[in-house]
Scaffold this motif. Structure first.
Motif, PDB file in Angstrom:
ATOM      1  N   PHE A   1       3.011   5.210   2.235  1.00  0.00           N
ATOM      2  CA  PHE A   1       2.339   4.729   1.033  1.00  0.00           C
ATOM      3  C   PHE A   1       2.899   3.378   0.601  1.00  0.00           C
ATOM      4  CE2 PHE A   1       2.160   4.345  -3.606  1.00  0.00           C
ATOM      5  CZ  PHE A   1       0.781   4.353  -3.785  1.00  0.00           C
ATOM      6  N   SER A   2       4.200   3.256   0.632  1.00  0.00           N
ATOM      7  CA  SER A   2       4.839   1.999   0.241  1.00  0.00           C
ATOM      8  C   SER A   2       4.414   0.866   1.165  1.00  0.00           C
ATOM      9  CB  SER A   2       6.357   2.157   0.259  1.00  0.00           C
ATOM     10  OG  SER A   2       6.979   0.937  -0.046  1.00  0.00           O
ATOM     11  N   LYS A   3       4.367   1.139   2.449  1.00  0.00           N
ATOM     12  CA  LYS A   3       3.956   0.133   3.426  1.00  0.00           C
ATOM     13  C   LYS A   3       2.496  -0.265   3.185  1.00  0.00           C
ATOM     14  CE  LYS A   3       3.641  -0.714   8.383  1.00  0.00           C
ATOM     15  NZ  LYS A   3       3.828  -0.151   9.715  1.00  0.00           N
ATOM     16  N   THR A   4       1.637   0.715   2.964  1.00  0.00           N
ATOM     17  CA  THR A   4       0.219   0.453   2.716  1.00  0.00           C
ATOM     18  C   THR A   4       0.037  -0.348   1.437  1.00  0.00           C
ATOM     19  OG1 THR A   4      -0.371   2.510   3.826  1.00  0.00           O
ATOM     20  CG2 THR A   4      -2.044   1.527   2.420  1.00  0.00           C
ATOM     21  N   ARG A   5       0.772   0.000   0.412  1.00  0.00           N
ATOM     22  CA  ARG A   5       0.674  -0.721  -0.868  1.00  0.00           C
ATOM     23  C   ARG A   5       1.137  -2.164  -0.697  1.00  0.00           C
ATOM     24  NH1 ARG A   5       4.139   1.310  -5.824  1.00  0.00           N
ATOM     25  NH2 ARG A   5       5.707   0.624  -4.357  1.00  0.00           N
TER      26      ARG A   5
END
Length: 75
Positions: free
Chosen positions: A16-20
């Motif tokens: 999620f952090s990478k996608t954000r």
């Protein structure tokens, strides 16, 4: 079960952090491209106005010169 749950959660948070981060980067890039595009369009419009004004001035000068009577040659 708790260890696998924690590991799964950590992986999900990482993804999620990478996608954000990617999404924020993409939004920044799109924003910069929009700004460049708007600046280019504004400059093009300004240059077009200047060119049309110059052409109108040249046309008016040519019309004024054509309206002047021609002088007879000196002898």
């Amino acid at each position: 079960m708790t260890a696998t749950s924690k590991t799964s959660r950590d992986q999900a948070e990482s993804i999620f952090s990478k996608t954000r981060t990617q999404s924020m980067s993409l939004n920044r890039i799109v924003s910069e491209q929009d700004a460049v595009s708007q600046a280019r369009e504004a400059k093009t419009a300004r240059l077009r106005e200047l060119r049309l004004e110059k052409e109108a001035d040249e046309l008016a000068a040519a019309a004024a010169q054509a309206a002047q009577p021609k002088r007879a040659g000196k002898r």
